[in-house]
Write an enzyme that holds these catalytic residues in place. Sequence first.
Site, PDB file in Angstrom:
ATOM      1  CE  LYS A  91      17.545 -85.859 -75.099  1.00 43.11           C
ATOM      2  NZ  LYS A  91      16.313 -85.082 -74.815  1.00 43.11           N
ATOM      3  CG  HIS A 161      11.031 -76.959 -67.032  1.00 49.20           C
ATOM      4  ND1 HIS A 161      11.558 -75.694 -66.812  1.00 49.20           N
ATOM      5  CD2 HIS A 161      11.711 -77.468 -68.101  1.00 49.20           C
ATOM      6  CE1 HIS A 161      12.519 -75.464 -67.686  1.00 49.20           C
ATOM      7  NE2 HIS A 161      12.625 -76.512 -68.481  1.00 49.20           N
TER       8      HIS A 161
END
Length: 345
Positions: A91, A161
């Site tokens: 990633k 979030h």
Amino acid sequence: MSDSKENHAPENHSHKNSLPVNKGVSVVSEAVCQEVMGRADAFTAVENVFSAMAKNTAYNFPVIREAIGHADALYGFKSGFDRDGMVLGLKSGGYWPGNVQKDLTNHQSTVILFDPDTGQLKSLVGGNYLTAVRTAASSAVSIAHLARKDSKVLGMVGAGHQSTFQLRAAVEQREFEKIVCWNFHPEQIPKLAAVAEELGLPFESVTREELCAQADVIITITSAFEALIDKDWIKPGTHIACMGTDTVGKQEVDAKLLAVAKVFTDELAQSITLGEAQHAIAQKLIQQSDIVPIGEVINGTKTGRTSAEDITLFDGTGVGLQDLAVASVAAELAEAKGQVTYFNL
């Protein structure tokens, strides 16, 4: 909510080795990831990779994370190989604090998957949504294996979030009857309250001390660099999932709390260096041997909670293998539904 929620993920799909061959490199967009990747599949993927890590059949490679000297951004790579799932990749991404002013997510990332048999590039998968989903799945796995079965109140420390993902995943693991929340910025709390209302659960904004007095399970999901939770506030039997500390210097709970808790983690090396345990280790309040990889509990080789009075703490540092696991599943689900595009190098 039914008793089936105590049986971890609602479903257990097997996706291994089902990607097409010779179609080129697949691309799975953020929008497609959101459509195909659900919480049950994320839970199973993360639980399986924690199990593989504990068996030493999955390996995280050293993390690279650097300030780039532009836009106050942090950028890096997390990579690894899961031999059980045959997933290899990385990633790539980081944190851009100014993105909120641009209506963009501060965390930006992409997962790149390779064929472990040939080294060929296999898939490019959007990583923003999956990062939130896999982080929520990680804390959910800890709740499934460590929280008291009769836990009724969920405490949320943080309302940013990722908090909505955390809340949705957590309530599928126990029969919670109420949500209590504290956030440094109170104006963000109504968004989390709306999710609780959607789930049919009473919601209350409280002080940190009151949150600890009420909550049977606490999830901390902040970017704090100081202890937000005092050891003396935590009642016996509480499970705490510390999900925000993933960098040297960050801290969410009192280091002394780890000395009285049973401590578990996703990866030991990260826990003691950049996870919540870094402070307790530095202050010699605990030793590395006091921390148990949660994969050992999943595999039954180590015990988790042994009594209703145990305080259990999960140090969720976030590892690259989590990202690779959920990205691989997302790519396979998207391919099965004909929702990927392909290109040839």
